[in-house]
Design an enzyme around this catalytic site. Structure first.
Site, PDB file in Angstrom:
ATOM      1  N   ILE A 139     -80.926 -13.581  58.596  1.00  0.00           N
ATOM      2  CA  ILE A 139     -82.334 -13.363  58.265  1.00  0.00           C
ATOM      3  C   ILE A 139     -83.188 -14.602  58.468  1.00  0.00           C
ATOM      4  CG2 ILE A 139     -81.891 -11.498  56.636  1.00  0.00           C
ATOM      5  CD1 ILE A 139     -82.046 -13.497  54.365  1.00  0.00           C
ATOM      6  N   GLY A 140     -82.579 -15.725  58.885  1.00  0.00           N
ATOM      7  CA  GLY A 140     -83.392 -16.916  59.105  1.00  0.00           C
ATOM      8  C   GLY A 140     -82.526 -18.106  59.424  1.00  0.00           C
ATOM      9  N   GLY A 141     -83.175 -19.243  59.553  1.00  0.00           N
ATOM     10  CA  GLY A 141     -82.442 -20.464  59.850  1.00  0.00           C
ATOM     11  C   GLY A 141     -83.383 -21.629  60.017  1.00  0.00           C
ATOM     12  N   GLY A 142     -82.840 -22.815  59.836  1.00  0.00           N
ATOM     13  CA  GLY A 142     -83.619 -24.029  60.001  1.00  0.00           C
ATOM     14  C   GLY A 142     -82.813 -25.053  60.770  1.00  0.00           C
ATOM     15  N   GLY A 143     -83.263 -26.299  60.714  1.00  0.00           N
ATOM     16  CA  GLY A 143     -82.576 -27.339  61.463  1.00  0.00           C
ATOM     17  C   GLY A 143     -81.185 -27.619  60.961  1.00  0.00           C
ATOM     18  N   MET A 144     -80.962 -27.432  59.649  1.00  0.00           N
ATOM     19  CA  MET A 144     -79.669 -27.753  59.064  1.00  0.00           C
ATOM     20  C   MET A 144     -78.758 -26.553  58.944  1.00  0.00           C
ATOM     21  SD  MET A 144     -79.838 -30.480  55.981  1.00  0.00           S
ATOM     22  CE  MET A 144     -80.413 -29.249  54.871  1.00  0.00           C
ATOM     23  N   VAL A 159     -79.349 -18.763  57.620  1.00  0.00           N
ATOM     24  CA  VAL A 159     -79.445 -17.989  56.382  1.00  0.00           C
ATOM     25  C   VAL A 159     -79.081 -16.538  56.674  1.00  0.00           C
ATOM     26  CG1 VAL A 159     -80.908 -17.324  54.449  1.00  0.00           C
ATOM     27  CG2 VAL A 159     -81.266 -19.522  55.571  1.00  0.00           C
ATOM     28  N   LYS A 163     -76.959 -19.526  52.536  1.00  0.00           N
ATOM     29  CA  LYS A 163     -77.302 -20.563  53.503  1.00  0.00           C
ATOM     30  C   LYS A 163     -76.005 -21.244  53.940  1.00  0.00           C
ATOM     31  CE  LYS A 163     -81.091 -22.789  53.278  1.00  0.00           C
ATOM     32  NZ  LYS A 163     -82.239 -23.658  52.928  1.00  0.00           N
ATOM     33  N   ASP A 219     -90.930 -31.216  51.374  1.00  0.00           N
ATOM     34  CA  ASP A 219     -91.050 -30.381  52.579  1.00  0.00           C
ATOM     35  C   ASP A 219     -91.800 -29.086  52.261  1.00  0.00           C
ATOM     36  OD1 ASP A 219     -90.770 -29.796  55.253  1.00  0.00           O
ATOM     37  OD2 ASP A 219     -88.794 -28.885  55.035  1.00  0.00           O
TER      38      ASP A 219
END
Length: 711
Positions: free
Chosen positions: A16-21, A24, A39, A133
């Protein structure tokens, strides 16, 4: 990861999502039967201690917080190389998606969202945690409108020994505070600066600073002024713009000093007394002329300062070298020559052998079953590489060769190695559990697994256990493997309980009401009786537990209450009211109105009379309700009588009496001294005589004043 059961408890449903690290996923907590968000640290960082440390820091930071506007942390763990955090699943959208979809937002909505973010930051700051952030991507908006702050991935706990993390710039540059961009200490006021930018973006639909590179954006935070919000969107009230201007000051001392102070301003900025307040003015910002310092390198030498140079020989090694015997060097030279000659001899022998190997032609085995292909290659004098490439390829059945490392017709030495590429079974998806979801929610999950909507069929049926519009069952069942290109999915959706529309039974006879109830598949639980002043005997006066037009399930029991007529303790009494015209022989309009246990302001008579007469009024009296009779003559109240329940029951009611009406002895046309007109003279005389027609008995049959009681 899809379909994987993490830690034997969390079944991964979809990404359902994700970031640099991290990435999700939505997952189902099998133990507690609830949806969670997980996560997972990206694989390229699982061996990076710094990232693992930062990842764990997020869990520690968020887990120490307990607030309705902060995403809750449920669990943290590691399974092999998978580092994960289990957190609250928020069903909705992040603020960035909402801004993209419909910015600028309504002022009231933007202020409400900012207030909740501020509340969350206030709680974090009280626990010595700076988020560092804050941006729309990290703000989740639930379907109930609740705001949740998430992603404390670069949050830093403020302690007496570590105030800031210098040497690296962490966060999203468009939402940096000037001190954050410098790489110096960042505190609570940096979070409030970032929140000011988020509020700016919600109300204008744009960012205050844009640039061609992160460095150029960071420089603008330090050196340039932004376009004021009301210049972009004139609908923003001045009081709301003041909040943005103060929170985005480059000098931290000119910003809000705490999240609580900013939240108090947000909560009052839309009050009528503040909307048109003067624009907030500031002195010129000293920081606006500063140049951004060079970004400090994150690299550090891996060699400690006190580590000796690896190329330097220690004194002991030099001493040992001097003690080497002189015969060692010739021996090494001779051994090396002999070894070289042996290798050369082997190479010559191998080459000769290769020159003698016969050649064969590689046959074509594409589109052949794997076993047949291996057999043909071996019969042709070739060897088959045991490492077969197996992968799914559209249009190629499982076990069929679709590639070979040497093309057909190639001439090679005998026993040369050939590698085959063989079709594998198509990877199957795992059917998610759709029970209790709406069709739209189920469709989103299935589309995420590449299911075509046209292959989904819907059936509906009534169900007493499952709410309307929720899925009762599914085919294939949850957990079953399926091919998205071939599957046919059937979803059975609840229409809710089977119901009928409850009719109004009020006013029906008992038999009519019972027949109506039974015709609808309902049951009569009881028929009660109750006396009533208003409802006719034998008619339904109440129904329970459902009123008219409410949805009722078949088999529901209904109770009705039927009127048993007037109560036993009522008293019926005929009260004779004497009435008379204003003047004997002249017409007067008489209206008699009464109130008793059966109702108010009921009319007994309304007619014109020319002489005195008696009007019978039939009264119904109750223990808690006396009767009142009012006599109107020519539009005025001239007498009011009260008949008490006790007097009527005991026969002690005093019958009213009045004096006969006078005979007019003055000409109707009137004369001088009697008001100057016919109308005026009559009114004056009427007032005088009305005062004399009352009855002054003390039981309520008192003398009335006709002059002062107009109807």
């Amino acid at each position: 990861m899809i379909g994987h059961e993490l830690a034997g408890r969390y079944k991964i449903i979809e990404r359902i999502g994700g970031g640099g690290m991290a990435l999700v996923y939505q997952a189902q907590d099998i133990l507690l039967n609830r949806y969670v968000a997980i996560k997972v640290l990206r694989q390229q960082f699982v061996h990076d201690e710094e990232f693992i440390r930062r990842f764990r820091r997020e869990a520690q930071s968020a887990a120490s917080l307990s607030h309705s506007n902060v995403v809750s942390i449920y669990d943290v763990g590691q399974e092999d190389d998978i580092h994960y955090i289990v957190m609250e699943y928020v069903e909705g959208n992040n603020l960035n998606e909402i801004i993209k979809e419909r910015a600028p937002l309504q002022v009231e909505e933007a202020v409400r969202i900012a207030t909740q973010i501020c509340d969350a930051l206030g709680h974090a700051h009280q626990n010595q945690i700076i988020h560092r952030d804050i941006k729309p991507h990290n703000i989740l908006i639930g379907r109930n409108g609740r705001v949740k702050v998430t992603d404390f991935g670069i949050a830093r706990a403020v302690t007496s020994t570590t105030i800031t993390q210098t040497g690296s710039v962490v966060g999203s540059v468009h939402y940096f505070s000037p001190e954050h961009a410098k790489g110096v200490a960042t505190g609570e006021k940096s979070d409030l600066y970032s929140l000011g930018i988020v509020l700016y973006q919600m109300l204008t639909g744009r960012l205050p600073f844009l640039g061609e590179s992160p460095i150029s954006v960071a420089l603008k935070h330090l050196q340039e002024e932004f376009e004021e919000p009301r210049e972009v969107n004139p609908l923003i009230p001045q009081s709301v713009e003041n909040v943005i201007l103060k929170s985005m000051r480059k000098n931290p001392q000119e910003r809000y000093q705490s999240a609580e102070e900013m939240m108090e301003d947000l909560e009052t900025c839309l009050l009528p007394s503040r909307i048109n307040e003067p624009k907030m003015e500031f002195e010129e910002d000293e920081d606006s002329t500063l140049v951004m310092p060079a970004i400090k390198s994150m690299e550090r030498s891996s060699r400690p300062k006190d580590e000796p140079d690896a190329e330097e020989d220690g004194p002991d090694e030099k001493a040992a070298g001097r003690r080497k015997r002189k015969w060692v060097k010739p021996t090494v030279i001779i051994a090396s020559v002999l070894l070289f000659l042996g290798i050369m001899a082997g190479v010559v022998a191998y080459v000769n052998k290769m020159l003698e190997v016969p050649e064969v032609t590689v046959p074509g085995v594409v589109d052949m079953p794997e076993e047949d292909a291996i057999r043909l290659l071996e019969e042709s004098g070739l060897a088959v590489d045991p490492e077969v490439i197996r992968e799914y390829k559209p249009g190629v059945d499982e076990g069929i060769v679709f590639g070979q490392s040497r093309p057909e017709g190639t001439v090679v030495k005998k026993d040369s190695l050939i590698q085959l590429s063989v079709g594998a079974a198509k990877p199957l998806s795992v059917m998610p559990d759709l029970s209790g979801k709406t069709y739209e929610e189920a469709l989103a999950l299935l589309k995420a697994q590449n299911v075509n909507e046209e292959t989904i069929k819907q059936n509906t049926e009534h169900n007493d256990e499952v709410d309307a519009d929720k899925i009762i069952r599914q085919s294939p069942a949850a957990g079953a493997e399926f091919d998205p290109d071939q599957v046919e999915i059937v979803l059975t959706i609840s229409r809710g309980k089977q119901t009928v529309n409850m009719p109004s039974l009020i006013g029906m006879s008992r038999d009519e009401a019972v027949k109506t109830i039974e015709s609808l598949g309902l049951e009569v639980e009881a028929v009660k009786e109750k006396s009533s002043y208003d409802v006719e005997r034998g008619k339904v006066m109440e129904q329970w537990p459902f009123e008219a037009n409410e949805a009722v399930s078949p088999g529901t029991k209904i109770t009705i209450t039927v009127s048993s007529g007037l109560p036993d303790d009522i008293v019926n009494y005929r009260y004779n009211v004497p009435v008379a015209p204003a003047y004997e022989g002249e017409p007067s309009r008489i209206r008699v109105v009464f109130t008793d246990a059966l109702g108010e302001n009921k009319e007994a008579v309304n007619k014109t009379i020319t002489t005195m007469e008696t009007i019978p009024v039939d009264l119904v009296l109750a223990p808690n309700k006396d009767a009142t009779v009012m006599v109107h003559r020519d539009g005025r109240v001239i007498d009011t009588y009260v008949v008490s329940y006790t007097d009527a029951k005991n026969g002690t009611v005093t019958e009213p009496t009045i004096e006969p009406p006078p005979v007019r002895d003055v000409p109707v046309s009137g004369g001088e001294g009697e008001g100057g007109s016919e109308e005026g003279g009559s009114e004056d005389e009427g007032e005088g005589h009305d005062n004399g027609n009352g009855n002054g008995n003390g039981n309520g049959n008192g003398r009335g004043n006709g002059r002062g009681n107009d109807d």
